[in-house]
Motif scaffolding. Sequence first.
Motif, PDB file in Angstrom:
ATOM      1  N   GLY A   2       3.580   3.737  -1.636  1.00  0.00           N
ATOM      2  CA  GLY A   2       2.424   3.451  -2.601  1.00  0.00           C
ATOM      3  C   GLY A   2       1.376   4.430  -2.713  1.00  0.00           C
ATOM      4  O   GLY A   2       1.252   5.044  -1.890  1.00  0.00           O
ATOM      5  N   GLY A   3       0.794   4.339  -3.772  1.00  0.00           N
ATOM      6  CA  GLY A   3      -0.361   5.414  -3.874  1.00  0.00           C
ATOM      7  C   GLY A   3      -1.673   5.069  -3.789  1.00  0.00           C
ATOM      8  O   GLY A   3      -1.703   3.732  -3.333  1.00  0.00           O
ATOM      9  N   PRO A   6      -3.042   0.880  -5.892  1.00  0.00           N
ATOM     10  CA  PRO A   6      -1.891   0.168  -6.093  1.00  0.00           C
ATOM     11  C   PRO A   6      -1.470  -0.409  -7.655  1.00  0.00           C
ATOM     12  O   PRO A   6      -0.596  -0.324  -8.043  1.00  0.00           O
ATOM     13  CB  PRO A   6      -2.162  -0.836  -5.155  1.00  0.00           C
ATOM     14  N   ASP A   9       0.463   1.856  -9.477  1.00  0.00           N
ATOM     15  CA  ASP A   9       1.667   2.393  -8.788  1.00  0.00           C
ATOM     16  C   ASP A   9       2.755   2.527  -9.837  1.00  0.00           C
ATOM     17  O   ASP A   9       3.571   3.571  -9.933  1.00  0.00           O
ATOM     18  CB  ASP A   9       2.028   1.899  -7.627  1.00  0.00           C
ATOM     19  N   ALA A  10       3.133   1.448 -10.497  1.00  0.00           N
ATOM     20  CA  ALA A  10       4.241   1.233 -11.505  1.00  0.00           C
ATOM     21  C   ALA A  10       4.225   2.344 -12.443  1.00  0.00           C
ATOM     22  O   ALA A  10       5.260   3.186 -12.595  1.00  0.00           O
ATOM     23  CB  ALA A  10       4.336   0.097 -11.891  1.00  0.00           C
ATOM     24  N   ALA A  12       2.349   4.926 -12.562  1.00  0.00           N
ATOM     25  CA  ALA A  12       2.363   6.383 -11.678  1.00  0.00           C
ATOM     26  C   ALA A  12       3.710   6.943 -11.556  1.00  0.00           C
ATOM     27  O   ALA A  12       4.355   8.052 -11.714  1.00  0.00           O
ATOM     28  CB  ALA A  12       1.311   6.452 -10.633  1.00  0.00           C
ATOM     29  N   ARG A  13       4.684   5.925 -11.110  1.00  0.00           N
ATOM     30  CA  ARG A  13       5.961   6.430 -10.556  1.00  0.00           C
ATOM     31  C   ARG A  13       6.789   6.549 -11.831  1.00  0.00           C
ATOM     32  O   ARG A  13       7.414   7.525 -11.842  1.00  0.00           O
ATOM     33  CB  ARG A  13       6.438   4.930  -9.916  1.00  0.00           C
ATOM     34  N   VAL A 139      -3.659  10.345  -9.119  1.00  0.00           N
ATOM     35  CA  VAL A 139      -2.690   9.213  -8.961  1.00  0.00           C
ATOM     36  C   VAL A 139      -1.196   9.776  -9.270  1.00  0.00           C
ATOM     37  O   VAL A 139      -0.159   9.488  -8.428  1.00  0.00           O
ATOM     38  CB  VAL A 139      -3.397   8.138  -9.444  1.00  0.00           C
ATOM     39  N   ARG A 142       0.222  12.320  -6.754  1.00  0.00           N
ATOM     40  CA  ARG A 142       0.495  11.495  -5.467  1.00  0.00           C
ATOM     41  C   ARG A 142       1.902  10.979  -5.505  1.00  0.00           C
ATOM     42  O   ARG A 142       2.845  11.176  -4.814  1.00  0.00           O
ATOM     43  CB  ARG A 142      -0.413  10.687  -5.000  1.00  0.00           C
ATOM     44  N   ALA A 143       2.248  10.530  -6.990  1.00  0.00           N
ATOM     45  CA  ALA A 143       3.291   9.827  -7.231  1.00  0.00           C
ATOM     46  C   ALA A 143       4.562  10.862  -7.365  1.00  0.00           C
ATOM     47  O   ALA A 143       5.699  10.802  -7.031  1.00  0.00           O
ATOM     48  CB  ALA A 143       3.252   9.126  -8.434  1.00  0.00           C
ATOM     49  N   SER A 146       5.470  12.173  -3.748  1.00  0.00           N
ATOM     50  CA  SER A 146       6.354  11.079  -3.281  1.00  0.00           C
ATOM     51  C   SER A 146       7.847  11.135  -3.851  1.00  0.00           C
ATOM     52  O   SER A 146       8.783  11.229  -3.089  1.00  0.00           O
ATOM     53  CB  SER A 146       6.068   9.502  -3.500  1.00  0.00           C
TER      54      SER A 146
END
Length: 487
Positions: A2-3, A6, A9-10, A12-13, A139, A142-143, A146
């Motif tokens: 998770g970033g 939250p 997250d979706a 950003a990913r 954000v 960060r994604a 990951s």
Amino acid sequence: MGGPIPALDARARSCAERLARAERVLLASHIDADGLTSAAIAAEALDRAAIPFETVFAKQLDPDAIAGIAERDFRTVLFTDFGSGQLDDIADHEAAGAFTPVVADHHQPADAGTEFHLNPLLEGLNGATELSGAGTTYVLARALGSEMRNTSGTASGEERSDELQADNRDLAALAVVGAVGDMQDSSGELVGANREIVAEGVDAGVLAETTDLALYGKQSRPLPKLLEYANDVRIPGISGSERGAIGFLSDLDIELERDGEWRRWVDLTADERQTVASALLQRAVARGVPANRIDDLVGTTYTLTNEAEGTELRDASEFSTLLNATARYDRADVGLAVCRGDRDDALDEARTLLTNHRKNLATGLDWVKEEGVTQGEHVQWFDAGEAIRETIVGIIAGMALGTDALRGDRPVIAFAAKNDTESKVSARGTHRLVRSGLDLSAVMGEVARALGGDGGGHDVAAGATIPKGDEEAFVERADAVVADQLG
Ligand code: C5P
Ligand code: C5P
Ligand code: C5P
Ligand code: ZN
């Protein structure tokens, strides 16, 4: 994994996955402190992910700017700190096969969709107070960090050996500079999603937050200047008066000069700072400054702990002004280089530009005070024409709104000449007015489009471009829309 936010997250990913697939990326960003820090964060993250990219900056993402981007031969374009408000236009280019947009922005989105769109407003977070363009890009960074670690298994490669850099948390410092540059700390501290970013920066050892005097220039201004130029909270007898400021300091039991130079706030010991702060608060009370304004004298300071003491870069607020001083004068390249670590030529050049920027802000503010504003029924306005550069007229309008020269209970609309055929409009309000229903982004967009221009931004601060000569018509229409919003 998770970033920091939250809710994002979706999105950003999905944006990070798209970038990771790109052969190369065109990074397009906005020319102000938030836009520059956004670009720097994105650039670092792309570099670390070994994704080749080129960078372009634009003052406004108008149809011409987007067409120019479409002509560049990039399949993937990453827009930071703008893009959401122009999605209709961008989506047309996407549909025509020009490029795939990835957008990391915090402005009010236009009525169009796109697949890779990261914006706090899409998840119910406030884009004017809770997350900036740089925060949104952070954000995403960060994604992306990951994503790269997932695909490469363990952290690989010399350049990514450092765990901190690999997850991009060290970039939180730049995200905070962007948020402060967009004045998201105007309540005295950063709030909402921004707080999570601060926490990551503190954790990563790149940031410190302290409660301190809320005056601009604690790192780099000589003490008397720190007090003299404090215009956010004016203290009678001190603000605006060099003699008053020096007199006030001389009455305190502290050493003011060392080696023939004025000491700065950062040079004082904790005890000495306490002495100055208490005396200042006492003076404010004695001179009848209202209690709520006195509260504004204290706030949260964000310090970039890896930067040298006494430099503009160590304080988030001073750093952001330094960046505006480059980007708003067509030297975004200089600001970007500073953000990315150049502490030699680029920093020298940025400081020269800063001296000029400060002079222009002071001159512009004086101009507004002298000429005064015109009161409408629900708005107040001034037309600076050629007297104020269009790229800084918004900053000056915001500063003027904090002074006695303007009413504090209605928004201000400012005009400046843009070119032979167009005028720039900047509008600024207060958080209190926003709570009563003011939305300047809607005002600027609606009224500008009715006159054949375009605009947008945030509820509390927005801008537009309109045909030259339509200023009075603009005020008239804006007045009616504001009346509606506040009515
Ligand atoms: O493009 P953008 O988001 O960068 O511009 C934000 C502008 O809005 C900044 O110039 C900042 O001064 C202004 N602003 C403001 N008050 C706020 C938030 C933003 O004046 N509370
Ligand atoms: O340029 P920027 O909008 O970042 O400036 C942020 C704030 O810094 C201004 O609103 C103003 O309060 C302060 N400032 C100042 N004197 C200057 C330049 C900036 O007080 N000469
Ligand atoms: O230029 P100014 O500082 O007044 O901009 C205030 C806000 O309005 C910024 O967030 C800027 O991006 C936005 N804006 C916009 N469209 C314009 C001009 C400004 O969305 N034509
Ligand atoms: Zn921004």
